[in-house]
Design a protein around this motif. Structure first.
Motif, short mmCIF file in Angstrom:
data_model
loop_
_atom_site.label_atom_id
_atom_site.label_comp_id
_atom_site.label_asym_id
_atom_site.label_seq_id
_atom_site.Cartn_x
_atom_site.Cartn_y
_atom_site.Cartn_z
N UNK A 9 0.81 -0.74 -0.20
CA UNK A 9 -0.29 0.67 0.04
C UNK A 9 0.61 1.06 -0.20
N UNK A 10 0.48 2.02 -0.52
CA UNK A 10 0.72 4.09 -0.84
C UNK A 10 -0.02 4.73 -0.17
N UNK A 11 0.80 5.51 1.01
CA UNK A 11 -0.05 6.49 1.93
C UNK A 11 0.55 7.69 1.29
N UNK A 12 -0.46 8.52 1.02
CA UNK A 12 -0.10 9.95 0.14
C UNK A 12 -0.66 10.90 0.76
N UNK A 13 0.65 11.93 1.51
CA UNK A 13 -0.10 13.38 1.95
C UNK A 13 0.71 14.25 1.25
N UNK A 14 0.31 15.86 0.01
CA UNK A 14 0.83 15.98 -1.04
C UNK A 14 0.41 17.78 -0.30
N UNK A 15 1.27 18.58 -0.01
CA UNK A 15 1.28 20.05 -0.09
C UNK A 15 1.57 20.84 -0.99
N UNK A 16 1.40 22.46 -0.67
CA UNK A 16 1.74 22.63 -1.69
C UNK A 16 2.87 22.81 -2.33
N UNK A 81 -8.47 25.75 2.22
CA UNK A 81 -8.53 27.14 2.73
C UNK A 81 -9.48 27.78 2.54
N UNK A 82 -9.88 27.64 1.34
CA UNK A 82 -11.32 29.05 1.12
C UNK A 82 -12.69 28.02 0.09
N UNK A 83 -13.49 28.31 0.52
CA UNK A 83 -14.82 27.18 -0.48
C UNK A 83 -14.64 27.44 -2.07
N UNK A 84 -15.09 26.97 -2.59
CA UNK A 84 -13.97 26.93 -4.20
C UNK A 84 -15.46 27.74 -4.96
N UNK A 85 -16.93 27.32 -4.59
CA UNK A 85 -18.02 28.23 -4.31
C UNK A 85 -18.03 29.59 -4.47
N UNK A 86 -17.51 29.30 -3.47
CA UNK A 86 -17.20 31.26 -3.08
C UNK A 86 -15.80 31.79 -3.99
N UNK A 87 -15.39 31.50 -3.80
CA UNK A 87 -14.26 32.24 -5.06
C UNK A 87 -14.22 32.34 -5.95
#
Length: 116
Positions: A9-16, A81-87
């Motif tokens: 199994x692979x466990x992935x965590x992505x940051x910017x 970090x922000x709601x895409x619909x609001x953006x």
């Protein structure tokens, strides 16, 4: 235990700016939460809170008590970090105010459209 009964199994965590992949060899009876803890990813990224962060397998949300299959990729998602619909709504309002969008449709200006 023979190698045939173990899951890879692979466990992935992505940051910017980076993506980390942790590989784990586990037994078939281990749940997603157990595999995440076993992978060591929580030691490297203590900000991960499994009570808050959602997790998925190949982009499909799963619960922490879900079982996985050999070759699955468990992904830990960061909170938005922000709601895409609001953006999108704010961007559309700004485009209207700047005259860069069609006042009727709200879409891009059509140079072929006749003025009213």
């Amino acid at each position: 235990m023979s190698d045939e009964k173990l899951l890879h199994i692979e466990v992935i965590y992505a940051l910017p700016n980076e993506q980390r992949v942790f590989k784990a060899i586990v037994t078939p009876d281990m749940h997603v939460e157990d595999i995440i803890r076993h992978s060591g990813i929580l030691d490297v990224y203590p900000e991960i809170d499994l009570k808050k962060n959602k997790v998925g397998v190949f982009s499909r949300l799963v619960k922490l008590d879900a079982l996985v299959h050999d070759g699955d990729r468990i992904e830990i998602y960061r909170p938005l970090m922000a709601d895409p619909k609001e953006i999108r709504r704010r961007r559309a309002e700004r485009m209207k105010a700047e005259g860069k969008s069609d006042p009727v449709t709200g879409g891009k200006l059509n140079p072929m459209r006749k003025g009213d």
